[in-house]
Structures are given as structure tokens and as C-alpha cells.
Design a protein around this motif. Structure first.
Motif, PDB file in Angstrom:
ATOM      1  N   GLU A  18       0.808  -1.215   0.000  1.00  0.00           N
ATOM      2  CA  GLU A  18       0.000   0.000   0.000  1.00  0.00           C
ATOM      3  C   GLU A  18       0.843   1.268   0.000  1.00  0.00           C
ATOM      4  O   GLU A  18       0.314   2.377  -0.094  1.00  0.00           O
ATOM      5  CB  GLU A  18      -0.934   0.006   1.212  1.00  0.00           C
ATOM      6  CG  GLU A  18      -1.936  -1.131   1.177  1.00  0.00           C
ATOM      7  CD  GLU A  18      -2.791  -1.212   2.429  1.00  0.00           C
ATOM      8  OE1 GLU A  18      -3.986  -1.527   2.315  1.00  0.00           O
ATOM      9  OE2 GLU A  18      -2.255  -0.963   3.538  1.00  0.00           O
ATOM     10  N   HIS A  40      -7.098   0.687  -4.476  1.00  0.00           N
ATOM     11  CA  HIS A  40      -7.128   1.610  -3.332  1.00  0.00           C
ATOM     12  C   HIS A  40      -5.728   2.138  -3.010  1.00  0.00           C
ATOM     13  O   HIS A  40      -5.590   3.191  -2.395  1.00  0.00           O
ATOM     14  CB  HIS A  40      -7.727   0.939  -2.097  1.00  0.00           C
ATOM     15  CG  HIS A  40      -6.810  -0.013  -1.389  1.00  0.00           C
ATOM     16  ND1 HIS A  40      -6.601  -1.305  -1.823  1.00  0.00           N
ATOM     17  CD2 HIS A  40      -6.056   0.125  -0.261  1.00  0.00           C
ATOM     18  CE1 HIS A  40      -5.759  -1.914  -1.001  1.00  0.00           C
ATOM     19  NE2 HIS A  40      -5.408  -1.070  -0.057  1.00  0.00           N
ATOM     20  N   SER A  66     -10.399  -4.171  -3.818  1.00  0.00           N
ATOM     21  CA  SER A  66     -11.026  -2.994  -3.223  1.00  0.00           C
ATOM     22  C   SER A  66     -11.994  -2.333  -4.192  1.00  0.00           C
ATOM     23  O   SER A  66     -12.002  -2.621  -5.393  1.00  0.00           O
ATOM     24  CB  SER A  66      -9.935  -1.989  -2.827  1.00  0.00           C
ATOM     25  OG  SER A  66     -10.480  -0.744  -2.438  1.00  0.00           O
ATOM     26  N   TYR A  67     -12.783  -1.427  -3.654  1.00  0.00           N
ATOM     27  CA  TYR A  67     -13.505  -0.492  -4.510  1.00  0.00           C
ATOM     28  C   TYR A  67     -12.478   0.357  -5.265  1.00  0.00           C
ATOM     29  O   TYR A  67     -11.351   0.556  -4.782  1.00  0.00           O
ATOM     30  CB  TYR A  67     -14.354   0.464  -3.677  1.00  0.00           C
ATOM     31  CG  TYR A  67     -15.541  -0.132  -2.975  1.00  0.00           C
ATOM     32  CD1 TYR A  67     -16.498  -0.880  -3.655  1.00  0.00           C
ATOM     33  CD2 TYR A  67     -15.742   0.108  -1.613  1.00  0.00           C
ATOM     34  CE1 TYR A  67     -17.606  -1.401  -2.997  1.00  0.00           C
ATOM     35  CE2 TYR A  67     -16.846  -0.396  -0.951  1.00  0.00           C
ATOM     36  CZ  TYR A  67     -17.777  -1.154  -1.637  1.00  0.00           C
ATOM     37  OH  TYR A  67     -18.873  -1.658  -0.985  1.00  0.00           O
ATOM     38  N   ASP A  69     -11.154   3.304  -5.348  1.00  0.00           N
ATOM     39  CA  ASP A  69     -11.234   4.472  -4.463  1.00  0.00           C
ATOM     40  C   ASP A  69      -9.867   4.829  -3.905  1.00  0.00           C
ATOM     41  O   ASP A  69      -9.618   4.708  -2.700  1.00  0.00           O
ATOM     42  CB  ASP A  69     -12.224   4.178  -3.326  1.00  0.00           C
ATOM     43  CG  ASP A  69     -12.356   5.325  -2.328  1.00  0.00           C
ATOM     44  OD1 ASP A  69     -12.172   6.485  -2.747  1.00  0.00           O
ATOM     45  OD2 ASP A  69     -12.635   5.050  -1.147  1.00  0.00           O
ATOM     46  N   ARG A  70      -8.979   5.271  -4.767  1.00  0.00           N
ATOM     47  CA  ARG A  70      -7.647   5.645  -4.297  1.00  0.00           C
ATOM     48  C   ARG A  70      -7.696   6.893  -3.413  1.00  0.00           C
ATOM     49  O   ARG A  70      -6.940   6.995  -2.445  1.00  0.00           O
ATOM     50  CB  ARG A  70      -6.707   5.863  -5.486  1.00  0.00           C
ATOM     51  CG  ARG A  70      -6.358   4.565  -6.222  1.00  0.00           C
ATOM     52  CD  ARG A  70      -5.346   4.801  -7.336  1.00  0.00           C
ATOM     53  NE  ARG A  70      -4.034   5.142  -6.809  1.00  0.00           N
ATOM     54  CZ  ARG A  70      -3.082   4.267  -6.513  1.00  0.00           C
ATOM     55  NH1 ARG A  70      -3.297   2.969  -6.677  1.00  0.00           N
ATOM     56  NH2 ARG A  70      -1.916   4.659  -6.068  1.00  0.00           N
ATOM     57  N   GLY A  74      -9.961   3.312  -0.244  1.00  0.00           N
ATOM     58  CA  GLY A  74     -10.863   2.169  -0.232  1.00  0.00           C
ATOM     59  C   GLY A  74     -11.719   2.052   1.008  1.00  0.00           C
ATOM     60  O   GLY A  74     -12.314   1.000   1.258  1.00  0.00           O
ATOM     61  N   ARG A  75     -11.818   3.126   1.784  1.00  0.00           N
ATOM     62  CA  ARG A  75     -12.553   3.069   3.050  1.00  0.00           C
ATOM     63  C   ARG A  75     -13.909   3.771   2.987  1.00  0.00           C
ATOM     64  O   ARG A  75     -14.521   4.038   4.016  1.00  0.00           O
ATOM     65  CB  ARG A  75     -11.693   3.640   4.176  1.00  0.00           C
ATOM     66  CG  ARG A  75     -10.534   2.702   4.518  1.00  0.00           C
ATOM     67  CD  ARG A  75      -9.673   3.201   5.635  1.00  0.00           C
ATOM     68  NE  ARG A  75      -8.670   2.181   5.994  1.00  0.00           N
ATOM     69  CZ  ARG A  75      -7.523   2.438   6.592  1.00  0.00           C
ATOM     70  NH1 ARG A  75      -7.205   3.686   6.903  1.00  0.00           N
ATOM     71  NH2 ARG A  75      -6.683   1.461   6.884  1.00  0.00           N
ATOM     72  N   GLN A  92      -8.622  -7.085 -10.680  1.00  0.00           N
ATOM     73  CA  GLN A  92      -7.579  -6.968  -9.662  1.00  0.00           C
ATOM     74  C   GLN A  92      -6.886  -8.308  -9.402  1.00  0.00           C
ATOM     75  O   GLN A  92      -5.659  -8.371  -9.276  1.00  0.00           O
ATOM     76  CB  GLN A  92      -8.187  -6.416  -8.369  1.00  0.00           C
ATOM     77  CG  GLN A  92      -8.663  -4.977  -8.500  1.00  0.00           C
ATOM     78  CD  GLN A  92      -9.388  -4.496  -7.257  1.00  0.00           C
ATOM     79  OE1 GLN A  92      -8.766  -4.122  -6.264  1.00  0.00           O
ATOM     80  NE2 GLN A  92     -10.719  -4.498  -7.309  1.00  0.00           N
ATOM     81  N   HIS A 113     -10.737  -5.393   0.825  1.00  0.00           N
ATOM     82  CA  HIS A 113     -10.138  -4.362   1.662  1.00  0.00           C
ATOM     83  C   HIS A 113     -11.178  -3.342   2.121  1.00  0.00           C
ATOM     84  O   HIS A 113     -12.121  -3.021   1.396  1.00  0.00           O
ATOM     85  CB  HIS A 113      -9.043  -3.629   0.869  1.00  0.00           C
ATOM     86  CG  HIS A 113      -8.625  -2.321   1.478  1.00  0.00           C
ATOM     87  ND1 HIS A 113      -7.762  -2.244   2.531  1.00  0.00           N
ATOM     88  CD2 HIS A 113      -8.974  -1.042   1.166  1.00  0.00           C
ATOM     89  CE1 HIS A 113      -7.583  -0.967   2.858  1.00  0.00           C
ATOM     90  NE2 HIS A 113      -8.296  -0.223   2.044  1.00  0.00           N
TER      91      HIS A 113
END
Length: 250
Positions: A18, A40, A66-67, A69-70, A74-75, A92, A113
Motif C-alpha cells: 500500500e 485503493h 477494493s472499490y 477508491d484511491r 478504499g474506506r 484486480q 479491503h
């Protein structure tokens, strides 16, 4: 030391690739690596380097999907059409599989994630999409005990790995306390290490309200981006060794 502790073994996993923690140190302390897949966090070069480190350390590799969503790491929960989510997860997994193969490794399981991980605990549509993608990939699915996604996976004959979290607080219902709530992330290494040993020996954890909850876990997560993550992991390894508990994936 109990005979249960002497004969026990546990898989320790960490979220790596990450770009936020000391992956080189963490990969020496765990037995499974949840490697980001770029949606993410992570770049292709970083993911390849992380997989290379995992292969060198003989650590099992999982795809941390993950979504897309960087910006939010991803939260953040996202409403995504089922077909789109299936394709996103497959994309992915495929990317990380190719990267792992390039350094002599394989991807053995999938662990969603962040918000996606939490969503598929109860969101039937998104759980179904993730399970469909994992089933088509031929891998195992790692998730929270009691999650809808794990029930769907079992029903389809997909291998399942249940997971607990060493450094996250739990609700009395056995779900994770939202990160927005005070006390959701544990920061004391001794506390984290003690929880892991207690969980392996007794199968129980103390929830945020002080109640005791049963937690069945094939693997225990040590977040690589938590402050003091390496110190936590070292404390956990020391405490497990003192209790006669081996660290190995199943």
C-alpha cells in the motif's frame, strides 16, 4: 503453558503493497501477505516488489481487492452495479496473479479491503458479486466470521478463511468498530500481543463494551499501516513463541 497452546498454530496476515508501512520488515513477521491490487493503493512496481519479498520470505500471497477508491484509500462505501463489481474484482485478481507469477509466486486467496470488506458482511448483492468473482478465479475467500459472503462462498463450494483482527476493536455483535469511533484501533503493542494469544488459546476476544465474544479465526490480521505496526508484529511473534504457538498458514 497449556497443552492446547503447545499444539496450536496460527496464520498471521498483513495488508502490504500500500506504500504506507515497512513492508520489508512486516513480510518477515507474517505468514500471509494481503497485497494491494492498485484500486485503493499501490503501483505496479510496488506490487511486484512486494510479491517478490513475499516469495523470498516463503509467505503466502493474497489479492487485497477494493472499490476503485484511491482518494479514500478504499474506506468509503460505494454503490456499484453487480456486473461492474464482478469485473473490478476479477481485474484486480488477474493483475496481481500475473505480477506474482512474474517473480515466481502464486495468488492463493482473496481478501477484500476496507469498505468492501465490511460491506460484504451484510450487503447481499455486493457479497454475491465478490463471491462470483472469487469462484471464477478458483481461489479461497478470506473474511469476517458470520459474513454473508462467507456463507455464500461455502454454499458454492468455495474455500473460506475466517479472520480476526489483532489491532481493531470489536462490537458485542462480533463486527469491527468503525474507524471513526474512538478506540476502534488499538495502539499498544502489549495489548495487541495479549489479544492474539488469548484468541488462539481460547477462541474469544473482549468487545469494546467489555463483554466476551467468541471469534473463530483461521488467520489473524496485523494492519501494515497501523502506527507501530512492525513493533506490534514483533510483540505478537514474541508472545506467540512464549506460548508455544507456531506461526504458519493453513
Amino acid at each position: 503453558m497449556s497443552s492446547t497452546a503447545r499444539s496450536a498454530a496460527v496464520d498471521l496476515n498483513a495488508d502490504l503493497g500500500e506504500g504506507m508501512g515497512d513492508d520489508a520488515a512486516m513480510v518477515q513477521l507474517v505468514s500471509s501477505a494481503n497485497v494491494a491490487c492498485g484500486f485503493h493503493a499501490g503501483t505496479p512496481a510496488l506490487l511486484r516488489r512486494t510479491c517478490e519479498q513475499a516469495v523470498a520470505a516463503q509467505v503466502r500471497i493474497g489479492a487485497q481487492v477494493s472499490y476503485p477508491d484511491r482518494d479514500g484509500f478504499g474506506r468509503r462505501f460505494m454503490e456499484i452495479e453487480t456486473d461492474d463489481l464482478i469485473a473490478d474484482v476479477l481485474f484486480q485478481i488477474g493483475a496481481l496473479t500475473a505480477i506474482a507469477r512474474s517473480v515466481g509466486g502464486t495468488v492463493d486467496y482473496v481478501k477484500p479491503h476496507g469498505a468492501l470488506y465490511n460491506a460484504i458482511v451484510s450487503h447481499h448483492e455486493q457479497a454475491g458479486a465478490v463471491v462470483t468473482a472469487v469462484g471464477e478465479s478458483g481461489l479461497a475467500l478470506m473474511g469476517l466470521p458470520g459474513a454473508v459472503a462467507l456463507d455464500l462462498a461455502r454454499a458454492q463450494g468455495i474455500p473460506v478463511l475466517t479472520e480476526a483482527f489483532a489491532d481493531r476493536a470489536y462490537t458485542p455483535e462480533g463486527t469491527l468498530v468503525p474507524r471513526s469511533r474512538e478506540g476502534a484501533v488499538l495502539t499498544d503493542s502489549a495489548t495487541v500481543a495479549g489479544r492474539v494469544v488469548d484468541l488462539v488459546v481460547s477462541g474469544e476476544l473482549t468487545a469494546i463494551d467489555g463483554s466476551t465474544i467468541a471469534v473463530q479465526a483461521d488467520s489473524i490480521c496485523l494492519h501494515g499501516d497501523t502506527p507501530g505496526a512492525v513493533d506490534h508484529a514483533r510483540a505478537v511473534r514474541t508472545a506467540l513463541a512464549a506460548a508455544g504457538i507456531r506461526v504458519q498458514h493453513r
